[in-house]
Design a protein around this motif. Structure first.
Motif, PDB file in Angstrom:
ATOM      1  N   LEU A  55       0.834  -1.208   0.000  1.00  0.00           N
ATOM      2  CA  LEU A  55       0.000   0.000   0.000  1.00  0.00           C
ATOM      3  C   LEU A  55       0.864   1.252   0.000  1.00  0.00           C
ATOM      4  O   LEU A  55       0.562   2.230  -0.691  1.00  0.00           O
ATOM      5  N   SER A  56       1.954   1.234   0.757  1.00  0.00           N
ATOM      6  CA  SER A  56       2.835   2.410   0.777  1.00  0.00           C
ATOM      7  C   SER A  56       3.429   2.641  -0.608  1.00  0.00           C
ATOM      8  O   SER A  56       3.593   3.786  -1.044  1.00  0.00           O
ATOM      9  N   ARG A  57       3.727   1.557  -1.298  1.00  0.00           N
ATOM     10  CA  ARG A  57       4.255   1.678  -2.659  1.00  0.00           C
ATOM     11  C   ARG A  57       3.203   2.280  -3.594  1.00  0.00           C
ATOM     12  O   ARG A  57       3.510   3.126  -4.435  1.00  0.00           O
ATOM     13  N   THR A  58       1.965   1.852  -3.448  1.00  0.00           N
ATOM     14  CA  THR A  58       0.869   2.389  -4.268  1.00  0.00           C
ATOM     15  C   THR A  58       0.652   3.867  -3.993  1.00  0.00           C
ATOM     16  O   THR A  58       0.480   4.669  -4.918  1.00  0.00           O
ATOM     17  N   ILE A  59       0.651   4.244  -2.715  1.00  0.00           N
ATOM     18  CA  ILE A  59       0.460   5.657  -2.365  1.00  0.00           C
ATOM     19  C   ILE A  59       1.620   6.491  -2.892  1.00  0.00           C
ATOM     20  O   ILE A  59       1.438   7.609  -3.381  1.00  0.00           O
ATOM     21  N   GLU A  60       2.834   5.935  -2.804  1.00  0.00           N
ATOM     22  CA  GLU A  60       4.017   6.639  -3.299  1.00  0.00           C
ATOM     23  C   GLU A  60       3.883   6.928  -4.798  1.00  0.00           C
ATOM     24  O   GLU A  60       4.172   8.035  -5.262  1.00  0.00           O
ATOM     25  N   GLN A  61       3.410   5.940  -5.547  1.00  0.00           N
ATOM     26  CA  GLN A  61       3.204   6.141  -6.985  1.00  0.00           C
ATOM     27  C   GLN A  61       2.109   7.180  -7.233  1.00  0.00           C
ATOM     28  O   GLN A  61       2.219   8.019  -8.130  1.00  0.00           O
ATOM     29  N   MET A  62       1.039   7.121  -6.436  1.00  0.00           N
ATOM     30  CA  MET A  62      -0.059   8.069  -6.576  1.00  0.00           C
ATOM     31  C   MET A  62       0.412   9.495  -6.305  1.00  0.00           C
ATOM     32  O   MET A  62       0.108  10.428  -7.060  1.00  0.00           O
ATOM     33  N   ILE A  63       1.168   9.677  -5.231  1.00  0.00           N
ATOM     34  CA  ILE A  63       1.682  11.005  -4.877  1.00  0.00           C
ATOM     35  C   ILE A  63       2.646  11.499  -5.947  1.00  0.00           C
ATOM     36  O   ILE A  63       2.609  12.672  -6.347  1.00  0.00           O
ATOM     37  N   HIS A  64       3.510  10.606  -6.417  1.00  0.00           N
ATOM     38  CA  HIS A  64       4.464  10.994  -7.456  1.00  0.00           C
ATOM     39  C   HIS A  64       3.731  11.497  -8.693  1.00  0.00           C
ATOM     40  O   HIS A  64       4.085  12.526  -9.269  1.00  0.00           O
ATOM     41  N   HIS A  65       2.690  10.770  -9.083  1.00  0.00           N
ATOM     42  CA  HIS A  65       1.911  11.173 -10.258  1.00  0.00           C
ATOM     43  C   HIS A  65       1.236  12.520 -10.014  1.00  0.00           C
ATOM     44  O   HIS A  65       1.261  13.411 -10.867  1.00  0.00           O
ATOM     45  N   MET A  66       0.617  12.672  -8.840  1.00  0.00           N
ATOM     46  CA  MET A  66      -0.094  13.915  -8.537  1.00  0.00           C
ATOM     47  C   MET A  66       0.837  15.124  -8.507  1.00  0.00           C
ATOM     48  O   MET A  66       0.519  16.190  -9.023  1.00  0.00           O
ATOM     49  N   MET A  67       2.002  14.942  -7.886  1.00  0.00           N
ATOM     50  CA  MET A  67       2.898  16.079  -7.687  1.00  0.00           C
ATOM     51  C   MET A  67       3.672  16.430  -8.946  1.00  0.00           C
ATOM     52  O   MET A  67       4.138  17.561  -9.093  1.00  0.00           O
ATOM     53  N   ASN A  68       3.821  15.471  -9.851  1.00  0.00           N
ATOM     54  CA  ASN A  68       4.602  15.739 -11.055  1.00  0.00           C
ATOM     55  C   ASN A  68       3.751  16.037 -12.278  1.00  0.00           C
ATOM     56  O   ASN A  68       4.278  16.376 -13.333  1.00  0.00           O
ATOM     57  N   GLU A  69       2.436  15.909 -12.120  1.00  0.00           N
ATOM     58  CA  GLU A  69       1.559  16.243 -13.239  1.00  0.00           C
ATOM     59  C   GLU A  69       1.387  17.756 -13.291  1.00  0.00           C
ATOM     60  O   GLU A  69       0.952  18.372 -12.334  1.00  0.00           O
ATOM     61  N   PRO A  70       1.743  18.390 -14.404  1.00  0.00           N
ATOM     62  CA  PRO A  70       1.605  19.847 -14.501  1.00  0.00           C
ATOM     63  C   PRO A  70       0.150  20.262 -14.604  1.00  0.00           C
ATOM     64  O   PRO A  70      -0.710  19.463 -14.986  1.00  0.00           O
ATOM     65  N   ASP A  71      -0.146  21.515 -14.232  1.00  0.00           N
ATOM     66  CA  ASP A  71      -1.500  22.012 -14.386  1.00  0.00           C
ATOM     67  C   ASP A  71      -1.937  21.923 -15.842  1.00  0.00           C
ATOM     68  O   ASP A  71      -3.070  21.596 -16.153  1.00  0.00           O
ATOM     69  N   SER A  72      -1.021  22.226 -16.747  1.00  0.00           N
ATOM     70  CA  SER A  72      -1.319  22.129 -18.173  1.00  0.00           C
ATOM     71  C   SER A  72      -0.808  20.805 -18.717  1.00  0.00           C
ATOM     72  O   SER A  72       0.379  20.501 -18.608  1.00  0.00           O
ATOM     73  N   LEU A  73      -1.705  20.006 -19.290  1.00  0.00           N
ATOM     74  CA  LEU A  73      -1.298  18.711 -19.819  1.00  0.00           C
ATOM     75  C   LEU A  73      -0.393  18.848 -21.040  1.00  0.00           C
ATOM     76  O   LEU A  73       0.225  17.886 -21.469  1.00  0.00           O
ATOM     77  N   PHE A  74      -0.309  20.049 -21.607  1.00  0.00           N
ATOM     78  CA  PHE A  74       0.605  20.263 -22.717  1.00  0.00           C
ATOM     79  C   PHE A  74       2.053  20.219 -22.250  1.00  0.00           C
ATOM     80  O   PHE A  74       2.972  20.052 -23.041  1.00  0.00           O
ATOM     81  N   ASP A  75       2.249  20.390 -20.938  1.00  0.00           N
ATOM     82  CA  ASP A  75       3.596  20.333 -20.386  1.00  0.00           C
ATOM     83  C   ASP A  75       3.953  18.944 -19.871  1.00  0.00           C
ATOM     84  O   ASP A  75       5.021  18.735 -19.322  1.00  0.00           O
ATOM     85  N   PHE A  76       3.032  17.998 -20.058  1.00  0.00           N
ATOM     86  CA  PHE A  76       3.240  16.658 -19.517  1.00  0.00           C
ATOM     87  C   PHE A  76       4.290  15.901 -20.339  1.00  0.00           C
ATOM     88  O   PHE A  76       4.306  15.971 -21.570  1.00  0.00           O
ATOM     89  N   ASP A  77       5.156  15.184 -19.648  1.00  0.00           N
ATOM     90  CA  ASP A  77       6.171  14.376 -20.324  1.00  0.00           C
ATOM     91  C   ASP A  77       5.577  12.998 -20.622  1.00  0.00           C
ATOM     92  O   ASP A  77       5.535  12.126 -19.764  1.00  0.00           O
ATOM     93  N   PHE A  78       5.071  12.806 -21.847  1.00  0.00           N
ATOM     94  CA  PHE A  78       4.392  11.571 -22.205  1.00  0.00           C
ATOM     95  C   PHE A  78       5.351  10.392 -22.319  1.00  0.00           C
ATOM     96  O   PHE A  78       4.931   9.249 -22.392  1.00  0.00           O
TER      97      PHE A  78
END
Length: 637
Positions: free
Chosen positions: A289-312
């Motif tokens: 579960l800690s690993r899952t939350i870590e991935q979730m937080i990483h995704h949330m914190m690294n996703e830019p407000d603008s999806l045009f800035d997202f590193d696909f």
């Protein structure tokens, strides 16, 4: 009554804002959403209204009086404050106009939200508009002072039009005026769908994002557009809770599948954005579960407000953190961060109380699956929590408790949670059939089933309410042998992959017992999967496998029930149910909770299988016989 976010307006809001908030919430239709002062890409419009038959409207609210106004034109107003000083500001309508176009510029980049042909190509497919609200000016004031000369009467609301206590107030007029505050010449051809409204929220409020399928922005007739599909966002209740949990210590009690972990992660993100200098800690019990939350937080914190800035092209979730949120399971936190062992905990607590030990301090601590924490763990947490912020969020579900923990939160933490709790009773994860199936089993076999929810009672079990999402009845399979059982599971996995397009990474096989003197169950299972060419990952093989777990790997996951807490998959197979309750386990309450946890990991497909007999399999065999009887009666009828 419209759905408002936040649920209640802040106490520091002006009297006029509070009046308008109550009026909009009371008189707008039930399927409308009213946002008060939402933060959207660095701006805070006063009110944003979204409605399926409306579109989007932004309102700017002013508490101006006749004496406030000095010199006005459509773009700028010179106003006089209470000290007699003059200030030149943007006109309220221009402020509202700028805010709505700020929102529109964001939304027009989504291919699914615009018109791709015709006269209004590349415009939003729904109307948008703006207006200004004058909470201390009446229509007669506008007429007497010729204010309609600079304020379009169709784009403004006065006190008598928003105050239900005013003799000339009309609900019909209020709604009609809001419906006509548009600056585009087209109207909705058909109401916005639930998916459309979710897409609008997804773009405007990054904190509600869960997931979406989207490809790299691509040019379309000289326009660079995003293409999003299968958008998943927090529902409105979850969004409200995440944004309005409040400060200091809080507790959230929720049923399985109610989005507790999602809300906890979203809360951590909001705190990190609001307080970038804070040290924030997320704790849970199990490693996976800690690993899952870590991935979730990483995704949330690294996703830019603008999806045009997202590193696909980014695939690596192990890149260095650029935020102050640390995610740990409790024992790894002790070992790696505090450099102490569980055996040292009592003496460390004594030293902390006597001021003889120094350990890291945290400005906010968020605990998931709190029902599994021991009293001393809570005491340690409270000792390392900043006494000024007191920002402790505790999330739990007593129906998923698998460890005997005697506790009092007030005694363990020194913090009083009375009146500071929220209950989540709606299950969003599972289909209605899975929710009912799991809960009926739990009520039948749990000694805690008769406990009733009470706001002041710490040990209640919350009865789940299902969403309207329907699906297949959970499957029950009684096999002649465990070999037949795992062969059936293997065939069903292949069928789900081929016919229902369920990815292997969305399939989970759960077991209670790894092996007995009779058989090595996991080895037999793995052998069957390998012979069938089904890729798999044994999550609970050892500690390293738990720490290296990535859900997006295209492999079927094999796990103990304990380590599946907090996780969810489209399809779940619970094998070897005849080993539950485990004969060597004295705590039968734990066993009932374990099987309840196992069943509620499944979002769409659930299968329970067994080849021998136990107390629980007798229950499922009876269910199976009842189903067969009903099927025969239906055919004969």
């Amino acid at each position: 009554m419209a759905f408002s976010i936040p649920e209640t307006i802040r106490t520091t809001a002006t009297a006029g804002e509070r009046l308008l908030f109550r009026t909009l919430k009371t008189y707008l239709p039930d399927d409308y959403i009213v946002y008060y002062e939402p933060e959207i890409r660095g701006k805070r419009p006063d009110f944003v209204i979204i409605g399926p038959d409306l579109g989007l409207v932004v309102l700017e609210v002013k508490d101006y009086t006749k004496n406030t106004l000095y010199q006005l034109n459509p773009d700028e107003w010179t106003i006089v404050n209470t000290s007699g000083e003059q200030t030149t500001v943007k006109s309220p309508l221009r402020q509202a106009r700028d805010n709505v176009f700020h929102l529109v510029d964001v939304l027009k980049k989504d291919r699914n939200l615009i018109q791709l042909e015709g006269k209004y190509k590349f415009q939003l497919k729904f109307p948008y508009g703006f207006g200004s609200v004058y909470t201390r000016l009446h229509q007669k004031d506008f007429i007497q002072h010729d204010l309609y000369r600079v304020v379009n009467p169709d784009l403004c609301l006065t006190r008598d039009e928003i105050d239900p206590d005013h003799v000339s107030f009309s609900e019909e007029v209020l709604i009609e005026k809001i419906m006509n505050m548009f600056v585009v010449p087209y109207r909705l051809r058909e109401p916005l769908s639930h998916e459309d409204i979710n897409a609008i929220r997804y773009h405007l409020f990054p904190e509600v994002r869960i997931s979406a399928e989207f490809k790299q922005p691509s040019p379309y007739q000289d326009q660079l557009l995003l293409s999003l599909h299968d958008i998943k966002a927090m529902d409105l209740h979850q969004e409200n809770l995440a944004k309005q949990i409040g400060d200091k210590n809080r507790i959230i009690r929720g049923v399985a599948g109610s989005g507790k972990t999602l809300i906890l992660a979203s809360r951590a993100k909001l705190l990190a954005k609001k307080h970038p200098d804070w040290n924030i800690l997320i704790l849970c019990y199990n490693i996976s579960l800690s690993r899952t939350i870590e991935q979730m937080i990483h995704h949330m914190m690294n996703e830019p407000d603008s999806l045009f800035d997202f590193d696909f092209t980014a695939k690596d979730i192990t890149s260095p953190n650029n935020h102050s949120i640390v995610v740990r399971n409790f024992h790894s936190w002790l070992r790696n961060d505090l450099r102490i062992s569980g055996a040292q905990l009592p003496s460390i607590l004594r030293k902390l109380e006597e001021g003889e030990a120094i350990l890291p301090m945290y400005d906010a601590i968020l605990i998931d699956e709190g029902q599994d924490f021991e009293a001393d763990w809570f005491k340690l947490v409270s000792n390392l929590l900043n006494p000024v912020t007191k920002s402790l969020l505790l999330v739990e579900d007593r129906a998923q408790s698998i460890y005997k923990r005697a506790r009092s939160y007030i005694q363990d933490t020194g913090l009083d949670f009375r009146g500071r709790s929220k209950i989540l009773s709606i299950n969003y994860r599972n289909t209605a059939q899975i929710v009912e199936f799991a809960w009926e089993f739990y009520k039948e076999h749990s000694a805690l089933r008769d406990k009733v929810v009470s706001k002041d009672f710490e040990d209640e079990i919350i009865s789940p309410q299902s969403t309207r999402r329907k699906g297949l009845q959970p499957a029950i399979y009684k096999a002649d042998s465990f070999y037949h059982e795992v062969n059936m599971v293997t065939k069903q996995i292949q069928k789900l992959k081929a016919e229902y397009k369920v990815p292997y990474s969305e399939m989970l096989i759960l077991y209670r017992v790894r092996k007995t003197y009779k058989m090595d169950y996991v080895a037999t299972l793995i052998d069957a999967l390998e012979k069938a060419g089904v890729p798999h990952f044994w999550l609970t093989k050892d500690t390293d496998s738990k720490r290296s777990y990535k859900k997006d790997d295209e492999r079927v996951i094999i796990s103990t029930i304990d380590s599946s807490k907090g996780l969810d998959f489209q399809a779940v197979f619970v094998i070897n149910v005849d080993n539950i309750p485990f004969p060597l386990e004295e705590d039968k309450e734990r066993e009932a909770s374990l099987l309840y946890i196992a069943m509620t990991r499944a979002k769409d497909f659930l299968c329970l299988s067994y080849s021998d007999e136990s107390e629980y399999t007798r229950y499922f065999t009876n269910l199976l016989e009842e189903r067969m009887k009903e099927k025969k009666e239906t055919i004969s009828g």
